[in-house]
Write a protein that holds these residues in place. Structure first.
Motif, mmCIF file in Angstrom:
data_model
loop_
_atom_site.group_PDB
_atom_site.id
_atom_site.type_symbol
_atom_site.label_atom_id
_atom_site.label_comp_id
_atom_site.label_asym_id
_atom_site.label_seq_id
_atom_site.Cartn_x
_atom_site.Cartn_y
_atom_site.Cartn_z
ATOM 1 N N LYS B 79 0.865 -1.188 0.000
ATOM 2 C CA LYS B 79 0.000 0.000 0.000
ATOM 3 C C LYS B 79 0.896 1.229 0.000
ATOM 4 C CE LYS B 79 -4.040 1.755 2.452
ATOM 5 N NZ LYS B 79 -4.952 1.536 3.583
ATOM 6 N N LEU B 80 0.609 2.161 -0.886
ATOM 7 C CA LEU B 80 1.481 3.320 -1.093
ATOM 8 C C LEU B 80 0.665 4.600 -1.002
ATOM 9 C CD1 LEU B 80 4.428 4.071 -2.083
ATOM 10 C CD2 LEU B 80 3.496 4.040 -4.397
ATOM 11 N N SER B 81 1.204 5.594 -0.319
ATOM 12 C CA SER B 81 0.539 6.896 -0.241
ATOM 13 C C SER B 81 1.617 7.970 -0.378
ATOM 14 C CB SER B 81 -0.184 7.034 1.107
ATOM 15 O OG SER B 81 -0.790 8.308 1.181
ATOM 16 N N MET B 82 1.619 8.663 -1.515
ATOM 17 C CA MET B 82 2.708 9.595 -1.819
ATOM 18 C C MET B 82 2.163 10.957 -2.234
ATOM 19 S SD MET B 82 5.335 7.597 -1.289
ATOM 20 C CE MET B 82 6.746 8.512 -1.882
ATOM 21 N N ARG B 83 2.900 11.990 -1.869
ATOM 22 C CA ARG B 83 2.556 13.355 -2.271
ATOM 23 C C ARG B 83 3.684 13.936 -3.115
ATOM 24 N NH1 ARG B 83 1.843 12.813 2.872
ATOM 25 N NH2 ARG B 83 3.611 14.104 3.447
ATOM 26 N N PHE B 84 3.299 14.575 -4.196
ATOM 27 C CA PHE B 84 4.296 15.194 -5.074
ATOM 28 C C PHE B 84 4.562 16.607 -4.578
ATOM 29 C CE2 PHE B 84 2.076 11.977 -7.552
ATOM 30 C CZ PHE B 84 3.129 11.259 -8.096
ATOM 31 N N ILE B 94 17.624 11.454 -9.336
ATOM 32 C CA ILE B 94 16.641 11.199 -8.285
ATOM 33 C C ILE B 94 17.107 10.028 -7.423
ATOM 34 C CG2 ILE B 94 14.242 10.502 -7.835
ATOM 35 C CD1 ILE B 94 14.515 13.283 -9.087
ATOM 36 N N THR B 95 17.129 10.261 -6.129
ATOM 37 C CA THR B 95 17.488 9.194 -5.190
ATOM 38 C C THR B 95 16.275 8.903 -4.309
ATOM 39 O OG1 THR B 95 19.792 9.917 -5.163
ATOM 40 C CG2 THR B 95 19.078 8.478 -3.362
ATOM 41 N N VAL B 96 15.869 7.648 -4.334
ATOM 42 C CA VAL B 96 14.753 7.217 -3.488
ATOM 43 C C VAL B 96 15.334 6.540 -2.260
ATOM 44 C CG1 VAL B 96 12.588 5.935 -3.365
ATOM 45 C CG2 VAL B 96 13.434 6.730 -5.592
ATOM 46 N N THR B 97 14.951 7.032 -1.103
ATOM 47 C CA THR B 97 15.409 6.423 0.146
ATOM 48 C C THR B 97 14.204 5.959 0.958
ATOM 49 O OG1 THR B 97 15.416 8.573 1.256
ATOM 50 C CG2 THR B 97 17.497 7.847 0.286
ATOM 51 N N GLY B 98 14.441 4.974 1.800
ATOM 52 C CA GLY B 98 13.347 4.461 2.614
ATOM 53 C C GLY B 98 13.848 3.902 3.923
ATOM 54 N N LYS B 99 12.961 3.878 4.892
ATOM 55 C CA LYS B 99 13.316 3.360 6.219
ATOM 56 C C LYS B 99 12.106 2.639 6.802
ATOM 57 C CE LYS B 99 14.709 5.038 10.809
ATOM 58 N NZ LYS B 99 14.921 6.236 11.622
ATOM 59 N N ASN B 120 16.177 15.223 -5.276
ATOM 60 C CA ASN B 120 17.045 15.435 -6.431
ATOM 61 C C ASN B 120 18.481 15.671 -5.956
ATOM 62 O OD1 ASN B 120 17.177 18.100 -5.571
ATOM 63 N ND2 ASN B 120 15.815 18.898 -7.176
ATOM 64 N N GLN B 121 19.357 15.937 -6.903
ATOM 65 C CA GLN B 121 20.788 16.077 -6.584
ATOM 66 C C GLN B 121 21.080 17.284 -5.688
ATOM 67 O OE1 GLN B 121 19.344 16.437 -9.501
ATOM 68 N NE2 GLN B 121 19.839 18.502 -10.222
ATOM 69 N N LYS B 122 20.126 18.210 -5.583
ATOM 70 C CA LYS B 122 20.298 19.366 -4.690
ATOM 71 C C LYS B 122 19.747 19.071 -3.292
ATOM 72 C CE LYS B 122 19.506 22.491 -8.570
ATOM 73 N NZ LYS B 122 18.461 23.317 -9.206
ATOM 74 N N GLY B 123 19.187 17.883 -3.126
ATOM 75 C CA GLY B 123 18.593 17.533 -1.838
ATOM 76 C C GLY B 123 17.158 17.997 -1.710
ATOM 77 N N GLU B 124 16.606 18.553 -2.777
ATOM 78 C CA GLU B 124 15.217 19.028 -2.722
ATOM 79 C C GLU B 124 14.265 17.838 -2.743
ATOM 80 O OE1 GLU B 124 16.006 23.194 -5.203
ATOM 81 O OE2 GLU B 124 15.465 21.354 -6.278
ATOM 82 N N LEU B 125 13.228 17.938 -1.902
ATOM 83 C CA LEU B 125 12.250 16.859 -1.805
ATOM 84 C C LEU B 125 11.319 16.895 -3.018
ATOM 85 C CD1 LEU B 125 11.309 14.569 0.086
ATOM 86 C CD2 LEU B 125 9.761 16.230 1.150
ATOM 87 N N ILE B 126 11.256 15.791 -3.726
ATOM 88 C CA ILE B 126 10.423 15.685 -4.933
ATOM 89 C C ILE B 126 9.106 14.976 -4.618
ATOM 90 C CG2 ILE B 126 10.344 14.713 -7.283
ATOM 91 C CD1 ILE B 126 12.419 16.948 -6.936
ATOM 92 N N VAL B 127 9.225 13.854 -3.934
ATOM 93 C CA VAL B 127 8.051 13.066 -3.566
ATOM 94 C C VAL B 127 8.291 12.517 -2.170
ATOM 95 C CG1 VAL B 127 6.565 11.121 -4.192
ATOM 96 C CG2 VAL B 127 7.762 12.340 -5.993
ATOM 97 N N THR B 128 7.245 12.484 -1.369
ATOM 98 C CA THR B 128 7.392 11.925 -0.026
ATOM 99 C C THR B 128 6.125 11.165 0.350
ATOM 100 O OG1 THR B 128 7.973 12.442 2.267
ATOM 101 C CG2 THR B 128 6.513 13.992 1.164
#
Lengths: 134, 145
Positions: B79-84, B94-99, B120-128
């Motif tokens: 089950k996935l719930s994501m906000r752009f 783009i780096t996807v990280t998870g915990k 992204n490469q600047k550390g800006e949050l794209i999707v969470t």
């Protein structure tokens, strides 16, 4: 996408209302389609359709019906997966407008979808929020 | 798939470079030809200032981190719930990280709740957002580690 799906007329955002149910759309997730998807997302195949591919095609089935202005963007996405779908399966997507907001400069829709396989088993459900340009 | 799932586990990241060619390829594969993704002159005239990747393309990378960590259990019970939060643009990495934030039993099956971010490469949050997935019984699970 079946010929039946292609023949449906487009509906504009203005014509949509909360609760509107889109005509059911069936689509075949054959090997060629899945292969193209995997190439695009740099994924590896395992004989099953990637769940995000099913979601993408379900979204497309909805967007084939709605005529949205260019520049509409995706704000959020919820998905729930219930069952593996083997490559070569046909699935049916039913979707509806769960919510529509149209204010002076704010236009958005929440779309709900439900995807089932040939046996009628639920394979996926989802909810997408789409924001339209003012 | 990982051998062991435990509270606090950091999932192996997924890294992808976004290019206009890849966006175009995804448009062809998904059938989503919205000009905000593929028409550079159109996109340049919008508030976004240029083309952006499809949200569903970025989410495919999110799904990949879950698949590689949880195997087929993800595709059959995730089950996935994501906000752009911001667009992913051509040229971005783009780096996807998870915990794994928590583990709990649901109807007799251990479930992991994971927080997920794409930056992204600047550390800006794209999707969470967050994902929940059932864990096969053969997995060795711990409450914490």
């Amino acid at each position: 996408m079946s010929e039946e799906n292609k023949e449906r007329a487009s509906i504009t955002f203005t014509e949509l209302s909360s609760g509107y149910e889109f005509p059911a759309a069936s689509y075949l997730l054959d090997a060629a389609l899945v292969s193209r998807y995997l190439e695009a997302v740099e994924g590896d195949g395992d004989g099953f359709v990637p769940p995000l591919a099913i979601a993408a095609y379900a979204m497309k089935a909805m967007m084939d019906v709605i005529s949205l202005p260019s520049g509409a963007i995706h704000a959020s996405q919820e998905l729930e997966f219930f069952k593996l779908v083997p490559v070569g399966s046909e699935v049916k997507c039913q979707s509806r407008v769960a919510r529509k907001i149209s204010r002076s400069r704010m236009k958005m829709m929440v779309l709900e979808m439900d995807v089932r396989d040939e046996n009628g088993d639920r394979v996926q459900s989802g909810k997408a929020t789409v924001i339209l340009p003012p | 798939m990982s051998e062991e799932i435990y509270q606090g586990k950091i999932l192996s990241p997924v890294v992808r470079n976004i290019t206009q060619d890849k966006i175009n390829l995804y448009a062809g594969a998904s059938g989503d030809f919205n000009p905000i993704h593929i028409d550079e002159s159109f996109a340049a005239r919008t508030p976004l200032g240029g083309t952006i990747a499809h949200g569903m393309l970025v989410l495919s990378y999110v799904s990949e981190i879950m698949s590689q960590s949880f195997g087929r259990g993800w595709s059959s019970g995730g089950k996935l719930s994501m906000r752009f939060k911001a667009p992913a643009r051509p040229g971005d990495t783009i780096t996807v990280t998870g915990k794994v934030n928590s583990l709990e039993e649901r109807e007799g099956v251990p479930h992991a709740t994971c927080s997920l971010d794409c930056r992204n490469q600047k550390g800006e949050l794209i999707v969470t957002g967050e994902a929940v997935v059932g864990i096969a019984r053969k997995e060795n699970t711990h409450g914490s580690k």
